[in-house]
Structures are given as C-alpha cells and as structure tokens.
Design an enzyme around this catalytic site. Structure first.
Site, short mmCIF file in Angstrom:
data_model
loop_
_atom_site.label_atom_id
_atom_site.label_comp_id
_atom_site.label_asym_id
_atom_site.label_seq_id
_atom_site.Cartn_x
_atom_site.Cartn_y
_atom_site.Cartn_z
CG HIS A 268 17.24 -21.92 46.91
ND1 HIS A 268 16.11 -20.74 47.33
CD2 HIS A 268 16.41 -23.08 47.49
CE1 HIS A 268 14.90 -21.60 47.78
NE2 HIS A 268 15.19 -22.66 47.92
CG ASP A 319 10.96 -22.03 48.31
OD1 ASP A 319 10.40 -22.93 48.37
OD2 ASP A 319 12.03 -21.47 48.68
#
Ligand code: ZN
Length: 447
Positions: A268, A319
């Site tokens: 991220h 993810d």
C-alpha cells in the site's frame, strides 16, 4: 521438451515476431526469433510473460461482496475489518484450501502466474496452534499445487493489537504468534512448500501495528535473504496512530529503523509525504499497490506521479480478492490518478505499467529471472489477437489495448512451467475447483 511458438511475443529486449521457445523441465531453454513453427509446437498469437501477484489474502475471496453494505454510522476500512474478523472465525483448514484454490485458478485466468500469499491465518478457532502449526501453510501450498500457480509464501508475524505493544484482541487470536513460535513456523512453512515446484519463502511482519520494534528486529533475520513484506500506511488513522506513538509517519519510521532495500515490499504505502515518497523510491524496495482493494476499502490514492518520477519500483496485488484481474489492477492504478489529477498518462501507459509491474512483481516475490528468457520459468500468457480491442495493433499498443480496454476476456491460454493451466480463458480444472468451492461456501455461510 516442448516447443511454444508465438506470432509475436514480448521479450526482455522488446517485441519480436516468430518467437519460438523451447521448454525443458518447465524452464525456458532456448529463445528463437523470426522462427518458423515446427510440427508439434503449441501455438499462440500474442505471448507475454506471466506476472507476479505480490499481495493476496486468499481466504478473503470467499467474502467478496459480503461487505458492500451501507449503515447510518458509515462504513470504512475498520468496519470492513470487523466483517473480515467475523468471517475468519468460521473457517476450517479444509475451507481455506478450497477457497485458495478457487482464488488461484482465477488469478491464472487473468494472467497472474505467481502469487505472494501474505498468510496470517495460523491458529485454530480457539486461538491455539494446530497440532501441526503449519497446517494452514500446508493448505495454501496444496491449493497452489491444485491450481498450478507459483507460490511465494509469506508467513505473517502478528503479535500486537496496535502501536506501542497494545495487546491483541480476542478476535485476532487466530493470527497471533510470538517471536519464538514464529521462527518455528517459518521453518515448518519451508517444509510445507518444499514439494511445490518453484515455491519460495519470505516473511511478513503484518504491520507496524502488529509488531513492536524489538519483535521486528528479532524476526527480520528469519527472512534469510528472501522477501520481506509489510502492510504500511494504508489508512490515515494508522498514520495518526503512528505519529502519536513515535512522532514519525509509518514509512519514515520504517526507513529509519530497518534496512529497507530491494528485498522489501511495502504494501500500500498509500499515505506518504514528499520526503517519504522520494526516500522509498530510492531505497530500492517495491511498493505493493493493490488498486482494486484500495478503492474498495476507501484507502486513498498512492502518490504515483512523484514516486514513479523518482524511479520507484512497484508491483500489483489482488489483496482482498474482491475482484481478481491483472489488467484491471493496472487500469485502476492509472484511472484513479486521472480522476484525482484531471490529467491522463499520470502513472503510465498500459505497456509501461505492465513492464514495471512485471519487474516489481518478480523482484518482490524472490524471482531472479523474469520475462521470456533462457533460464526463466516458462510461465506465459497468450492474448487473443482477434479480440475487438486488439485487432490491428502491434507491439506496446497491444498492451495498451489489453490493459485499458479488453481486460481479462483477452487472456486465452496460460502456461505454467510450459504446461497449459488455462485454455479458452478457463482454468483446466475450473469445474472441479469451483464445485468444491461452492460446497465450501454453502457450508461456511450456513454456520
Ligand atoms: Zn493485505
């Protein structure tokens, strides 16, 4: 020995025509260009190297769509996380294997050929380790074998519930381990993946929330030269909590307290100031971007323009697996920037994004050889030259058409170690994997 012949293919030095690959024991043994197909060769139209999916929590595939509600109190990442905790409280090892096989088959169908499984679901329902502490790791390895995806297993270290050594909550008990038990888990995970062809092992401190500085220092040597992944700066509340705890922002704190280099993947890294952005780019670490999940969870936008301008490396990950689509990850990476900055071509063209994600995905997953070259694993994706969005294109324009228009429908065939795992856009074992997955999901949702 297998021959694979493509009308055109993307090689490390660029696009070539009449590309013939010789595959021996799953590896590319020779690459010819301007070659004729030989009798017995498998044939493709547009050959690309398969891409590494650098960040997955496979089990979350089964909760896709179950956290899309609205409530008077409002929804955000943290309310999504509560849904995830409730879901995780129902899963057995059999469930996890079944769900992961489904997710991995879908990854292959979209053009991902390796997965980095950020694996944190270690313990039994009561929070105690299974009699075999690597039970869940074995299930992940078995799912990867069933689907035929290459696996980089990243056992997760998760000890605390928040910054400053906050105690983990009861609902985090299935994830928690100590530094000593984690060392054993890493060794057992190495054994668990041993028979999976091409499998690699790294480690993943879950986040700066979940490990104290002392714990972080204790576990990092366990990487033993392999990849190190960590969630970081996904949420502004996390940045605020880190500032309150340490006086530093998360990425800055990590860069100051660990030797962050090319072995690292910062997943991220959404919320960075300019200095952090430049420092991360210069560290050689890979930014693990997950644009679909980051959009789904309302995380925010990665500073792609300044980071790429500073030469930063990145790869993409699916993810939460709320949608699994390589082209869509790259498209959304660029489209998010366009919406925010009212400009086009901010993160890159389709071809630029593909090539960068290919390199970053391989590096972050411990794969030294990348691309269609001698010595690399024969992990190859074929695009449909007759797809309406690809007709009449050549070279990099094929990648632009694929990423920004055609999407996963253009992926027809995928080879892993030279063997077809996707044909006609469908995983070769899709029916059996999906049948088991349907039964699994019906069982979980009835509990
Ligand atoms: Zn994650």
């Amino acid at each position: 020995m297998t021959g694979l012949w493509f009308e055109t293919a993307l090689l490390p030095q660029g696009w070539a025509k009449g590309v013939r690959l010789l595959v021996v024991d799953g590896m590319i043994a020779a690459v010819g260009t301007d070659a004729e197909a030989r009798a017995g060769d498998e044939r493709g139209e547009i050959g690309l190297p398969g891409v590494g999916n650098l960040h997955s929590h496979a089990f979350q595939r089964a909760m896709a769509g179950l956290a899309q509600t609205r409530s008077p109190a409002g929804e955000d990442f943290w309310s999504w996380r509560e849904v995830m905790y409730r879901f995780v409280g129902r899963l057995t090892p059999e469930d996890v294997e079944s769900i992961a096989a489904q997710a991995y088959a879908e990854m292959l169908e979209s053009g991902f050929t390796r997965v980095g499984e950020f694996h944190y679901l270690h313990n039994d329902l009561d929070g105690k380790p299974y009699s075999d502490p690597a039970e869940m790791a074995r299930r992940i390895a078995a799912a990867a074998e069933t689907a035929g995806v290459a696996l980089t297993l990243l056992p997760v270290f998760y000890a605390q519930g928040g910054f400053g050594g906050e105690k983990a909550a009861d609902r985090q008990a299935r994830f928690v381990c100590g530094a000593d038990s984690f060392a054993r888990l890493v060794e057992q995970s190495r054994a668990a993946i041993a028979r999976v062809p091409g499998a690699r092992l790294g480690i993943a401190p879950h986040s700066l929330r979940a490990a104290t500085p002392d714990q972080l220092a204790a576990i990092l040597p366990l990487a033993d030269g392999g990849p190190i992944h960590i969630h970081i700066a996904e949420q502004t509340a996390e940045v605020d909590a880190c500032l309150a705890w340490s006086g530093a922002r998360p990425v800055a704190w990590l860069l100051d307290h660990a030797e962050v280099d090319a072995r690292w993947c910062l997943v991220h890294a959404t919320h960075m100031d300019r200095t952090e952005t430049t420092r991360l780019a210069e560290s050689g670490a890979v930014a693990g971007l997950c644009p679909i999940t980051e959009a789904d969870l309302g995380d925010g936008l990665f500073p792609a323009g300044p980071y790429f301008a500073a030469g930063g490396a990145f790869g993409v990950g699916s993810d939460s697996n709320v949608r699994i689509d390589l082209a869509e990850e790259l498209r959304l990476l660029e489209w998010g920037q366009r919406l925010a900055h009212r400009a086009r071509g901010v993160a890159g063209s389709g071809a630029e994004l593909f090539k960068a994600a290919l390199a970053g995905g391989a590096r972050s997953l411990g794969e030294a050889r990348v691309g269609l070259e001698v010595g690399a694993s024969a992990d190859i994706v074929n695009l449909d030259a007759e797809h309406p969005s690809l007709i009449g294109r050549a070279g990099d324009a094929l990648l632009d058409g694929w990423i920004f228009s055609a999407g996963r429908q253009a992926v027809t065939t995928v080879w892993r170690r030279g063997v077809r795992v996707v044909e006609g856009g469908r995983h070769v074992r899709a029916e059996a994997i999906a049948a088991r997955y349907r039964a699994t999901l019906a069982g979980i949702l009835a509990r």
